[in-house]
Scaffold this motif. Sequence first.
Motif, short mmCIF file in Angstrom:
data_model
loop_
_atom_site.label_atom_id
_atom_site.label_comp_id
_atom_site.label_asym_id
_atom_site.label_seq_id
_atom_site.Cartn_x
_atom_site.Cartn_y
_atom_site.Cartn_z
N ASP A 18 0.64 -1.44 -0.16
CA ASP A 18 -0.29 0.30 -0.70
C ASP A 18 0.74 2.12 0.04
OD1 ASP A 18 0.85 -0.46 2.35
OD2 ASP A 18 -1.29 -0.09 3.79
N ASN A 19 2.15 0.84 -0.61
CA ASN A 19 2.93 1.86 -0.64
C ASN A 19 3.36 3.18 0.83
OD1 ASN A 19 3.64 2.37 -3.53
ND2 ASN A 19 1.37 3.07 -3.89
N LEU A 51 8.68 9.38 -4.98
CA LEU A 51 7.92 8.59 -4.24
C LEU A 51 6.23 9.70 -3.74
CD1 LEU A 51 10.94 8.60 -1.32
CD2 LEU A 51 9.67 6.77 -3.55
N THR A 52 5.97 10.16 -5.39
CA THR A 52 4.79 10.69 -4.81
C THR A 52 3.94 9.63 -4.97
OG1 THR A 52 5.46 12.42 -7.08
CG2 THR A 52 2.88 12.46 -6.69
N GLY A 53 2.70 10.22 -3.76
CA GLY A 53 1.51 8.68 -3.40
C GLY A 53 2.34 8.53 -2.44
N ALA A 73 5.31 16.73 -4.61
CA ALA A 73 5.81 16.13 -6.17
C ALA A 73 6.55 14.71 -5.57
CB ALA A 73 7.04 17.44 -6.25
N GLY A 74 6.66 14.82 -3.96
CA GLY A 74 7.20 13.39 -3.40
C GLY A 74 8.94 13.98 -2.80
N ASP A 75 8.83 15.52 -2.26
CA ASP A 75 9.85 15.25 -1.84
C ASP A 75 10.08 15.40 -0.31
OD1 ASP A 75 11.24 16.03 -4.26
OD2 ASP A 75 10.26 17.63 -4.83
N PHE A 76 10.97 15.88 0.22
CA PHE A 76 10.93 16.04 1.57
C PHE A 76 10.08 17.50 1.71
CE2 PHE A 76 12.32 18.53 5.39
CZ PHE A 76 12.20 16.97 6.17
N VAL A 98 -4.96 7.53 7.23
CA VAL A 98 -5.51 8.01 5.93
C VAL A 98 -6.71 7.75 6.07
CG1 VAL A 98 -4.90 7.22 3.72
CG2 VAL A 98 -3.79 6.96 5.26
N ASN A 99 -7.30 6.43 6.68
CA ASN A 99 -8.23 6.14 6.87
C ASN A 99 -9.22 7.48 7.49
OD1 ASN A 99 -7.61 4.27 4.85
ND2 ASN A 99 -7.30 2.77 7.05
#
Length: 100
Positions: A18-19, A51-53, A73-76, A98-99
Amino acid sequence: MRHSRIPHASFTYEISSDNIVQIIDEDQGKTVTNDIDYVLSEISREENRPLTGCQVIYRDSDGTWDGVELTEAGDFHRFYSIHETDLEKALQKVRGSVNA
């Protein structure tokens, strides 16, 4: 005057189905905390994708799991507290946020 360069952080990682990227600081060179931009870029390069998402957690050199918030963008972006020593409990907290 010579400056000694501290090697980049040494780490291992896994990505769950689940990433959720789980980074473990191997306590050699810089800490993952102090070298997070490098660590994230290395994982992104190795996985051949941004690492987006993804959600990111890491175990620091003291054995405590905490979170890393990423930009779109998936950056820190920033660190946040999970404060768990047990990986499954840390994953539950991240999945629950998340939920929620």
